[in-house]
Design a protein around this motif. Structure first.
Motif: not given
Length: 502
Positions: A70-80, A122-133
């Motif tokens: 999951p994105r949140a876990e990838r982001a957590r590991l990048l912050r680590a 890039f951890a933060d950017r990952l969690l923000e990555l979105d495109h409106a439908d």
């Protein structure tokens, strides 16, 4: 030093590859020599096709689970990983200074903190990555960024860890696995990064590091059928080989290459600021791809600009990069020193005049004394400014990658832009002017991936970075990095056809 470890200024560094979470030796090694004092830093595992293929296989095996994380876990590991970099910041700074000769104070204050920031951003950017439908005649379009697969990242020696993590962090954030191949002249901090990543809990095989010569393992990595992305920073000739190798499997490539960037100084500019910007181009002994090595000055202020520039350049202290008082350290390698010196000698033979510098620091005067007072000389080349250069000359058209600038004059905006754009490159440009309207007119006409106005080297990871012409292919940074390291998907859903689930 042991068979597989070395110690640099008290810091232990493993000299083996890191593949699939294990340290792997090679039958042969290559010698890593410090540009600071000529000492042998270590005997580094010299990768072969066997280790290169093993690293890709490890990345391929680790990819499904990492992509599904999951994105949140990838982001957590990048912050680590960022936390780990910060805990070892001093060690990383010292080792990199010994390995590539850049200033220790710069590594401490700017470079290594930026390495940690690369992972956090890039951890933060990952969690923000979105495109409106969005809607198409009642149909819903949903854009998603899917992990692409194993990536091969080939990085240069002038800012080893900074530029490596500029690629590693977004690739990992995107859900890709990585094979990192550092430059053979500065491999040590990549090895430390592998340890930091493992300590942060990054799963085995997600980040692999293979050391060695590009001529021996480069084609194996870039031509491998299981590699899904290649990002390379380096020279144009090597980029051509990378692209040719990648073409066999149509592997997408991102290429950040050389530059011959201009600094345009208009008569209405703050000349003190302009002179400061020009002297700043000697940073890292001129071994910076973005450096504005072609100074273009409006004719009416050229003499005054030159006076202010030379006053500032004279205050630069050249010496040991470990000394906080040093402004310019050595170049990285004897071959690089010879290359720089060759460019300058040929320019002088061709009629150029050296306003400052123009000779190796280890040259001697006729009385037998050293020309600049440097003890030992080593790999230092003095800050050099050449005038009287022709627009089509080698020194104006080709990247020197050393502390060598040229100065030419112009008489108006049209000529300034023509001279600025008259190279095969288009990485960056800098403009010094006191007129906002002029700044808008000129920057709109410059061919460059990045243009700075009345400033230099302000880098925001949200911005696209890359070059035009022979300075590169593609853009990375912010969402552009995810666009490259991912497969973009658009899912279109019709308004009807759902079963009634009550």
């Amino acid at each position: 030093m042991s068979a597989h470890r070395t110690t640099v200024a008290g810091v232990a560094v493993d000299t083996r590859h890191s593949i699939g979470g294990e340290r792997v030796a090679s039958a042969a090694t290559f010698t890593d020599v410090s540009p600071v004092d000529g000492s042998v830093l270590g005997e580094i595992a010299r990768g072969t096709a066997t280790e290169a293929r093993a690293a890709v296989a490890a990345a391929w095996a680790a990819f499904p689970d990492w992509a599904a994380t999951p994105r949140a876990e990838r982001a957590r590991l990048l912050r680590a990983v960022a936390d780990g970099v910060e805990k070892r910041l001093e060690e990383l700074a010292v080792v990199e200074t010994y390995d590539n000769g850049a200033l220790l104070r710069s590594h401490r204050r700017g470079v290594m903190p930026r390495v940690a920031h690369n992972f956090r951003f890039f951890a933060d950017r990952l969690l923000e990555l979105d495109h409106a439908d969005f809607d198409t005649r009642g149909h819903t379009n949903r854009v998603s960024w899917d992990p692409a697969g194993p990536c091969v990242l080939i990085t240069p020696w002038n800012a080893p860890l900074l530029l490596a993590t500029w690629k590693v962090a977004p690739a990992l954030a995107a859900g890709d696995t990585v094979v990192l191949k550092p430059a053979e002249w500065s491999p040590l901090t990549a090895s430390l990064l592998a340890d930091i990543a493992a300590g942060a809990g990054l799963p085995a095989g997600v980040l692999n590091v293979v050391q060695g010569y590009g001529a021996e393992i480069g084609d194996v990595l870039t031509g491998h059928p299981d590699v899904r992305r290649i990002s390379f920073t380096g020279s144009v000739p090597t980029a051509r080989r990378v692209a040719a190798s990648a073409a066999a499997h149509l592997t997408p490539v991102s290429l950040e290459l050389g530059g011959k960037s201009p600094l345009l100084v208009f008569a209405d500019a703050d000349l003190d600021l302009a002179a400061d910007l020009a002297v700043e181009q000697y940073d890292n002994a001129g071994q910076v791809c973005l450096a504005a090595t072609r100074i273009l000055v409006e004719e009416t202020v050229a003499a005054e600009f030159t006076r202010r520039f030379t006053e500032r350049a004279a205050r630069l202290r050249q010496g040991d990069p470990r000394d906080a008082a040093t402004d310019i350290g050595p170049v990285i390698h004897p071959r690089q020193l010879e290359k720089i010196d060759g460019f300058v000698r040929r320019a002088l033979d061709d009629g150029a005049r050296a306003v400052i510098g123009g000779h190796r620091s280890d040259s001697r005067r006729s009385d037998g004394h050293r020309s600049d007072g440097l003890r030992g000389g080593g790999l230092h080349y003095p800050p050099t400014l050449l005038t009287g250069v022709a627009q089509r000359s080698e020194i104006v058209q080709e990247e020197v990658f050393g502390p060598v600038l040229t100065l030419q004059t112009f008489t108006g905006e049209d000529e300034a832009v023509r001279l600025a754009n008259d190279t095969r490159f288009g990485l960056a440009a800098t403009v010094a002017t006191g007129d906002p309207a002029r700044a808008r007119r000129v920057t709109a006409r410059l061919v460059a991936g990045t243009v700075w106005v009345n400033c230099f080297y302000v880098r925001d990871l949200r911005a696209p970075f890359g070059g035009s012409r022979l300075s590169g292919v593609g853009r990375e940074g912010g969402t552009w990095s995810f666009d490259f390291y991912c497969d973009l998907k658009n899912t279109v859903t019709g308004p009807k056809g759902w079963a009634d689930h009550g």
